[in-house]
Write an enzyme that holds these catalytic residues in place. Sequence first.
Site, short mmCIF file in Angstrom:
data_model
loop_
_atom_site.label_atom_id
_atom_site.label_comp_id
_atom_site.label_asym_id
_atom_site.label_seq_id
_atom_site.Cartn_x
_atom_site.Cartn_y
_atom_site.Cartn_z
N LYS A 1 0.84 -1.20 0.00
CA LYS A 1 0.00 0.00 0.00
C LYS A 1 0.87 1.25 0.00
O LYS A 1 0.61 2.21 -0.72
CB LYS A 1 -0.95 -0.02 1.21
CG LYS A 1 -2.06 -1.05 1.04
CD LYS A 1 -2.81 -1.38 2.32
CE LYS A 1 -3.78 -2.55 2.06
NZ LYS A 1 -4.43 -3.05 3.27
N GLN B 1 -4.99 -1.83 9.29
CA GLN B 1 -4.83 -3.18 8.74
C GLN B 1 -5.44 -4.22 9.68
O GLN B 1 -5.17 -4.23 10.88
CB GLN B 1 -3.33 -3.46 8.51
CG GLN B 1 -3.05 -4.74 7.75
CD GLN B 1 -3.55 -4.72 6.31
OE1 GLN B 1 -3.58 -3.69 5.67
NE2 GLN B 1 -3.94 -5.86 5.81
N ASP C 1 -11.39 2.19 3.44
CA ASP C 1 -11.67 0.74 3.40
C ASP C 1 -13.16 0.48 3.14
O ASP C 1 -13.55 -0.62 2.75
CB ASP C 1 -11.32 0.12 4.76
CG ASP C 1 -10.14 -0.83 4.69
OD1 ASP C 1 -9.88 -1.37 3.60
OD2 ASP C 1 -9.50 -1.04 5.72
N1 GUN Z 1 -6.68 -7.28 5.81
C1 GUN Z 1 -6.85 -8.04 4.71
N2 GUN Z 1 -7.50 -7.34 3.76
C2 GUN Z 1 -7.74 -6.12 4.27
C3 GUN Z 1 -8.37 -4.94 3.77
O1 GUN Z 1 -8.86 -4.87 2.65
N3 GUN Z 1 -8.41 -3.89 4.61
C4 GUN Z 1 -7.88 -3.93 5.86
N4 GUN Z 1 -7.99 -2.84 6.61
N5 GUN Z 1 -7.29 -5.00 6.35
C5 GUN Z 1 -7.22 -6.08 5.57
#
Ligand code: GUN
Length: 286
Positions: A53, A97, A120
């Site tokens: 990211k 996350q 998200d």
């Molecule tokens: N963990 C695995 N996929 C995601 C996601 O799309 N967003 C977040 N915040 N955590 C994750």
Amino acid sequence: MSTHIIEGKKISDQIREEIREEAARLKEQGIVPGLAVVLVGEDPASKVYVGSKEKACTQLGMYSEVHRLEETASEEELLELIDKLNKQSTINGILVQLPLPKHINEKAVIDAISVDKDVDGFHPVSTGNLVIGDDSLLPCTPAGVIELIKRSGVDIAGKHAVVIGRSNIVGKPVAMLLLRENATVTICHSRTANMKELAKQADILVVAIGKAKAIDSSYVKPGAVVIDVGINRLPDGKLAGDVDYEDCLDTAGYLTPVPGGVGPMTITMLMGNTITAAKRANKSKG
Ligand code: GUN
């Protein structure tokens, strides 16, 4: 029948290029979209995602900051950080996350993120806006599924879409997005009595159940669009989707591979959400 393979990596690269151009246009107006990613603990997969990211932000000319908290960090500490990021004008998007360590209440954390910065799309208000059809930041993987279908030249309106799986992060929101695109939507899950019968009626079949190769060609109507959201690690270390890819070749009209299908879209849509959030934040200023 020859199956069209939906190349997620290629489509994702195209969208990233569009986002890079948009970020450059915003920069000319003095706007640099900013994403804050919060990682709690040392989960190896999470570390990889967070790194990707951060890298994507840099490549697209956006600002990013990563906040790494110890595994033992308290919920209060995390909520204080979110409060600070909610108020920070250089930050347009906040992503915590998941999964979080067990002593932290995930719902309390998601609820604390400002809806305007909820890149998200997991906040209950974002979910509510999605259901109502109001503007909201869309959950990244579901939004990626819709983009893959549209950019493959498939018209969603009027089609029968069957979603297998009802999770809050994929199944439910993807069903809502398909409905918003005017599909007729059926949601199947572990308690569905006649899943195969329903799946076989689908013009568009989206599978998100987290079970390797669970859906073979006997679930697929010839010519259907099959979108595989699953990523499962096989005992031999290889990755497999929820769909038996080899078996569905020549039955599906369109099919996403794993890896290289839905996967590359998720971070790309996150970048798109950060741009959208930055534009909205700067519009409301003027
Ligand atoms: N963990 C695995 N996929 C995601 C996601 O799309 N967003 C977040 N915040 N955590 C994750």
